[in-house]
Write a protein that holds these residues in place. Structure first.
Motif, PDB file in Angstrom:
ATOM      1  N   ARG A   1      47.891 -73.191 -32.028  1.00 23.06           N
ATOM      2  CA  ARG A   1      48.541 -71.801 -30.885  1.00 23.06           C
ATOM      3  C   ARG A   1      48.599 -72.269 -29.352  1.00 23.06           C
ATOM      4  N   VAL A   2      47.995 -73.844 -28.701  1.00 29.75           N
ATOM      5  CA  VAL A   2      48.878 -74.342 -28.000  1.00 29.75           C
ATOM      6  C   VAL A   2      50.004 -74.773 -28.173  1.00 29.75           C
ATOM      7  N   LYS A   3      49.496 -74.955 -28.803  1.00 28.61           N
ATOM      8  CA  LYS A   3      51.651 -75.131 -28.890  1.00 28.61           C
ATOM      9  C   LYS A   3      52.616 -74.445 -28.911  1.00 28.61           C
ATOM     10  N   SER A   4      51.830 -73.649 -29.590  1.00 34.53           N
ATOM     11  CA  SER A   4      53.995 -72.570 -29.376  1.00 34.53           C
ATOM     12  C   SER A   4      53.473 -71.764 -27.996  1.00 34.53           C
ATOM     13  N   LEU A   5      52.654 -71.553 -27.414  1.00 32.70           N
ATOM     14  CA  LEU A   5      52.195 -71.432 -26.279  1.00 32.70           C
ATOM     15  C   LEU A   5      52.921 -71.741 -25.161  1.00 32.70           C
ATOM     16  N   VAL A   6      53.080 -73.362 -25.217  1.00 32.36           N
ATOM     17  CA  VAL A   6      53.805 -73.885 -24.276  1.00 32.36           C
ATOM     18  C   VAL A   6      54.855 -74.219 -24.398  1.00 32.36           C
ATOM     19  N   ASP A   7      55.650 -73.971 -26.203  1.00 32.91           N
ATOM     20  CA  ASP A   7      57.270 -74.471 -25.983  1.00 32.91           C
ATOM     21  C   ASP A   7      57.646 -72.777 -25.663  1.00 32.91           C
ATOM     22  N   ASP A   8      56.723 -71.602 -26.167  1.00 35.53           N
ATOM     23  CA  ASP A   8      57.008 -70.379 -25.212  1.00 35.53           C
ATOM     24  C   ASP A   8      57.835 -70.657 -23.342  1.00 35.53           C
ATOM     25  N   MET A   9      55.949 -71.102 -22.811  1.00 34.29           N
ATOM     26  CA  MET A   9      56.091 -70.720 -21.819  1.00 34.29           C
ATOM     27  C   MET A   9      57.447 -72.103 -20.872  1.00 34.29           C
ATOM     28  N   ILE A  10      57.485 -72.974 -21.473  1.00 34.85           N
ATOM     29  CA  ILE A  10      59.134 -74.045 -21.376  1.00 34.85           C
ATOM     30  C   ILE A  10      60.331 -73.027 -21.571  1.00 34.85           C
ATOM     31  N   ARG A  11      60.482 -72.852 -22.851  1.00 36.37           N
ATOM     32  CA  ARG A  11      61.576 -71.272 -22.756  1.00 36.37           C
ATOM     33  C   ARG A  11      61.510 -70.413 -21.939  1.00 36.37           C
ATOM     34  N   GLN A  12      60.572 -69.840 -21.269  1.00 28.50           N
ATOM     35  CA  GLN A  12      60.504 -68.574 -20.254  1.00 28.50           C
ATOM     36  C   GLN A  12      60.457 -69.343 -19.073  1.00 28.50           C
ATOM     37  N   THR A  13      59.948 -70.422 -18.910  1.00 24.99           N
ATOM     38  CA  THR A  13      60.260 -70.662 -17.385  1.00 24.99           C
ATOM     39  C   THR A  13      62.541 -71.246 -17.261  1.00 24.99           C
TER      40      THR A  13
ATOM     41  N   GLN B   1      64.146 -69.390 -18.313  1.00 23.99           N
ATOM     42  CA  GLN B   1      65.386 -68.513 -18.499  1.00 23.99           C
ATOM     43  C   GLN B   1      64.452 -67.477 -17.378  1.00 23.99           C
ATOM     44  N   SER B   2      63.769 -68.085 -16.570  1.00 20.93           N
ATOM     45  CA  SER B   2      63.390 -66.842 -15.363  1.00 20.93           C
ATOM     46  C   SER B   2      63.984 -67.277 -14.101  1.00 20.93           C
ATOM     47  N   PRO B   3      64.528 -65.779 -13.649  1.00 23.41           N
ATOM     48  CA  PRO B   3      64.884 -66.384 -11.936  1.00 23.41           C
ATOM     49  C   PRO B   3      64.170 -67.245 -11.170  1.00 23.41           C
ATOM     50  N   TYR B   4      62.335 -66.721 -11.315  1.00 25.84           N
ATOM     51  CA  TYR B   4      61.917 -67.072 -10.216  1.00 25.84           C
ATOM     52  C   TYR B   4      61.633 -68.525 -10.994  1.00 25.84           C
ATOM     53  N   GLY B   5      62.002 -68.890 -12.443  1.00 28.78           N
ATOM     54  CA  GLY B   5      61.129 -70.562 -12.445  1.00 28.78           C
ATOM     55  C   GLY B   5      59.647 -70.620 -13.268  1.00 28.78           C
TER      56      GLY B   5
ATOM     57  N   ASP C   1      65.362 -63.134 -17.746  1.00 31.41           N
ATOM     58  CA  ASP C   1      66.316 -63.223 -17.189  1.00 31.41           C
ATOM     59  C   ASP C   1      66.810 -61.797 -17.486  1.00 31.41           C
ATOM     60  N   ARG C   2      65.707 -61.391 -18.090  1.00 35.24           N
ATOM     61  CA  ARG C   2      65.965 -59.120 -19.046  1.00 35.24           C
ATOM     62  C   ARG C   2      66.855 -59.161 -20.118  1.00 35.24           C
ATOM     63  N   ALA C   3      67.507 -60.455 -20.532  1.00 35.70           N
ATOM     64  CA  ALA C   3      68.886 -60.997 -21.713  1.00 35.70           C
ATOM     65  C   ALA C   3      67.570 -60.766 -22.988  1.00 35.70           C
ATOM     66  N   VAL C   4      68.203 -60.240 -23.792  1.00 40.79           N
ATOM     67  CA  VAL C   4      67.727 -60.515 -25.496  1.00 40.79           C
ATOM     68  C   VAL C   4      68.078 -62.328 -25.389  1.00 40.79           C
ATOM     69  N   SER C   5      67.281 -62.961 -26.444  1.00 43.68           N
ATOM     70  CA  SER C   5      66.880 -64.214 -26.791  1.00 43.68           C
ATOM     71  C   SER C   5      66.678 -64.098 -27.949  1.00 43.68           C
ATOM     72  N   ARG C   6      66.864 -65.465 -29.230  1.00 43.33           N
ATOM     73  CA  ARG C   6      66.209 -65.220 -30.426  1.00 43.33           C
ATOM     74  C   ARG C   6      65.263 -66.574 -29.689  1.00 43.33           C
TER      75      ARG C   6
END
Length: 770
Positions: A381-393, A395-399, A345-350
């Protein structure tokens, strides 16, 4: 229109052992050759990075050819300098941030052309060495350059001959795209602080439009003077401490550069200069280059120790180690040490404590083999990636993620394949809050007023008509099938979120692939809005209109699109007339003349018949014979692909490595199995390449794969035993493999047609057995 990855750029050696690692080498850890893939169209780079690291510090040889999407091509005669970010194996170029050029002689502010290195700051080079976590080269100026890295910092060590020298920092360096009318860099600045720290940033509109990079750089020796240059290479007034513009540079002069080596350490951040400086403080609190190098090589020794092989040829063992290396370069770390990152979403998150954000998700490619491989060898590593993909999904305007790069959803390629690694991880029992991603996935699936990028055009027509019409949307045949696969994956996530009605709707819609496969001819075929098929049809052709963006397939033709289906194989077999008809069609696919139309993209490479191993859409196709009870044909084909499409030389990858996908295909197939449908959480057997492989599958468990009686002329599986017991199936589940144990293949020179022939022994598909 967002073109495909090639259109966007149109026109424009051994692991050094460190103390404590010698024992690992004697246990069968082969040595990767980092130059594999740097020639041909592999698009890899040889420089220093860590597994999934934020920094990729590597030499750049050119920026004006598709061959140099990574900034480097083996055989180019000169090096421009060393930049801190690179893409591995992609079909579009970007990055190459913060170029550093150590040199001597008159100051030159432009690199000059590849054909004439003397015209600019390019330097010829020799004695090039590349190892995981380390790179070294001798430059013609007499400078010896060494590179290494931590996760978020790049480290340089330069040894200069006696006399004056200088180091150029060039923020105008980037992959060129001469078709862009607007400036690719629209703002940049450099500054030097009271403590000598040089900081800077730029905004780039190359592939990831509007991405920002910030850096903080320190030197072990104070330069004699620093000169800044602005746009047009205008020298700033003496004593200037800062410069701003579009293409800014700084030159650090040393009146006497010999003596102690000059060490540079540079932290980067996508968030701000404060983040870059904090990353540098956290990972660069000393000046011991060799300490950083040893730590980097130790990290790689651990990562490469995940799989050990014996048998095969020396070249094959090198290819295996190199492929395992390349499969662990991306996705790349994107969050700073304080957890901040730029969301889609172009915003800074943590990120939460202990979490991480990532970039460089080449999902159209990597969902097929990279993510499945990581579920075996790197579940944490997959667990870390999955958690990130969920967050970024969310946040994204496109899902769902498509091709995120540096906080920008590029939308490159088609579909929304970010749902696939999530559904795969959920099916494989990796715990995560999958329900948190569901609202965004539902919008992409059902809200046809939601914002589109080119990757998701025609969703409304796909839902209403059951296919994307070829006279309404380009690449319609591939879109219909890939949208159907994403529906299949999303239906699992809907069920996990408790959205049962949506799960049923998605499951039903995942059968839309049928509407672009004409059973009368047994081929995927463009279909128009009135329901008629494109005629006259030729499966070798790319589509019904001449302009490239109106092709009806995505980096494929009619032959290759026919076998796109990954999730409903038995449905496809029935649709095409049953086992015998489907097997005959596969035979024809792999034996047809390897001819392509003149307008075919070079991505369609590595042809066996009309099968193209150098590109991703059909990389599961050789394994489809198992679904009609003829796995012996899979075995012969897979062995052929392993030995013909990969070589231990710079041009040893037949197509773009695509963030490790080509490499991961090799790793899994060389082990003897491959995930035709990652969401099914099952692997179809092929032909193991090595006599023995040991795979660390997490929690201290070890998978051993044996190939008894193996040899170059013995690719056929005679029988299989799993954990000491006979195994008649031509596949095995992920749940079985991660238990650990011995998977033993008995190989032979002639096929055993009885193995895997029974319907009960064929792989599952669409959640159902054969």
């Amino acid at each position: 229109m967002t073109p495909n990855r090639r259109q966007l750029l149109a026109g424009t050696a051994a692991l050094a052992l460190v103390p404590g690692r010698v024992a690992a080498a004697t246990r069968g850890v082969a040595r990767p050759d980092l130059f594999v893939g740097t020639g041909g169209d592999g698009h890899t780079y040889p420089g220093a990075t860590l597994p999934f690291g934020m920094v990729q510090l590597s030499p750049d040889t050119d920026v004006e050819r598709w061959a140099t999407c990574s900034g480097y091509h083996h055989g180019d005669g000169s090096i421009m300098g060393f930049s801190h970010t690179h893409l591995s194996g992609t079909g579009i170029g970007d990055m190459l941030d913060v170029l550093v050029v150590p040199t001597r002689g008159p100051v030159k502010l432009l690199p000059g052309p590849l054909a004439d290195p003397n015209a600019g700051y390019r330097q010829r080079y020799s004695d090039e060495v590349a190892e995981p976590g380390y790179y070294r080269v001798a430059l013609e100026s007499g400078v010896r350059a060494e590179l290494t890295a931590t996760e978020r910092t790049g480290w340089h060590r330069y040894r200069f001959p006696p006399g004056p020298a200088h180091i150029l920092i060039d923020l105008s360096h980037l992959i060129l795209d001469k078709s862009d009318a607007a400036p690719l860099i629209d703002e940049a600045h450099l500054a030097i602080g009271e403590d000598g720290t040089i900081t800077g940033a730029r905004r780039v509109h190359r592939w990831a439009k509007g991405r920002r990079i910030h850096f903080a750089l320190q030197l072990s020796r104070e330069p004699s003077r620093v000169v800044f240059y602005g746009d047009g290479d205008a020298e700033q007034p003496a004593g200037a401490k800062t410069v701003s513009g579009r293409r800014v540079k700084a030159v650090l002069h040393f009146d006497e550069a010999a003596g102690a080596p000059i060490v540079l350490r540079c932290g980067i951040s996508a968030v701000d200069v404060v983040g870059a400086a904090a990353n540098l403080r956290a990972e660069g609190g000393h000046w011991d280059f060799d300490r950083v190098r040893r730590a980097a090589q130790g990290r790689w020794a651990d990562a490469l120790d995940a799989i050990r092989v014996t048998g095969g040829t020396p070249d094959q063992r090198t290819i295996m180690a190199s492929a395992l290396y390349h499969a662990q370069l991306a996705p790349t770390l994107f969050s700073d040490t304080d957890g901040r990152y730029v969301g889609l979403d172009r915003a800074v998150s943590r990120v939460p404590a202990g979490g991480a954000a990532y970039s460089t998700y080449s999902l159209w490619d990597t969902y097929r083999a990279v993510h499945p491989l990581l579920t075996l060898i790197a579940p944490a590593r997959v667990k870390s990636l999955v958690d990130d993909m969920i967050r970024q999904t969310a946040q994204s305007p496109y899902g769902p993620l498509v091709w995120p790069l540096q906080g920008v959803e590029t939308g490159t390629m088609i579909g929304w394949h970010g749902v696939v690694p999530l559904a795969e991880a959920q099916a494989k029992g990796i715990a995560a809050d999958y329900a948190a991603a569901w609202p965004a996935i539902a919008r992409r699936s059902f809200d046809f007023a939601a914002p589109d990028k080119d990757n998701s055009l025609g969703r409304d027509l796909y839902d209403a008509k059951g296919y994307v019409p070829a006279d309404r949307v380009f690449e319609s045949v591939s879109r219909t099938q890939e949208y159907a696969y994403d529906d299949w994956a999303a239906s699992h996530l809907a069920r996990a979120a408790g959205a049962d009605a949506d799960a049923v709707r998605l499951r039903r819609r995942s059968g839309n692939w049928r509407n672009v496969v004409d059973p009368a001819i047994g081929h995927a075929r463009p279909r128009f809005a009135d329901g008629s098929w494109w005629t006259p049809y030729d499966p070798v052709q790319l589509g019904h209109m001449p302009k490239p963006w109106w092709r009806d397939y995505t980096e494929a033709n009619g032959w290759q699109a026919t076998f796109l289906n990954q999730h409903d194989i038995y449905g496809l077999i029935a649709h095409m007339g049953g086992d015998a008809a489907f097997e005959a069609k596969l035979d024809a696919f792999f034996s047809a003349p390897s001819t392509l139309p003149a307008n075919a993209p070079p991505d369609i490479a590595g042809l066996v018949g009309q099968y193209a191993h150098g590109n991703e859409p059909d990389q599961h196709a050789a394994y489809l014979y198992a679904y009609v009870g003829a796995p012996w044909k899979t075995q012969a084909l897979v062995r052929r692909l392993l030995t013909e499409m990969y070589h231990a030389r710079p041009d040893g990858i037949i197509g773009n490595d695509d963030c490790g996908q080509m490499s991961a295909w090799f790793v899994l197939s060389a082990l003897g199995f491959y995930p035709v449908d990652p969401v099914e959480a099952a692997y179809v057997f092929g032909a193991p390449l090595f006599d023995r492989a040991e795979v660390q599958v997490g929690n201290g468990r070890k998978l051993v794969v044996e190939a008894q009686g193996n040899g170059p002329d013995r690719p056929y599986v005679q029988s299989v035993r799993w954990r000491g017991r006979p195994w008649t199936r031509s596949w095995i589940s992920h749940a079985e493999l991660i238990r650990g144990g011995t998977l033993s293949f008995r190989m032979g020179a002639a096929p055993n047609p009885a193995f895997g022939r029974a319907r009960a022994d064929r792989p599952p598909s669409n959640g159902k057995p054969a």
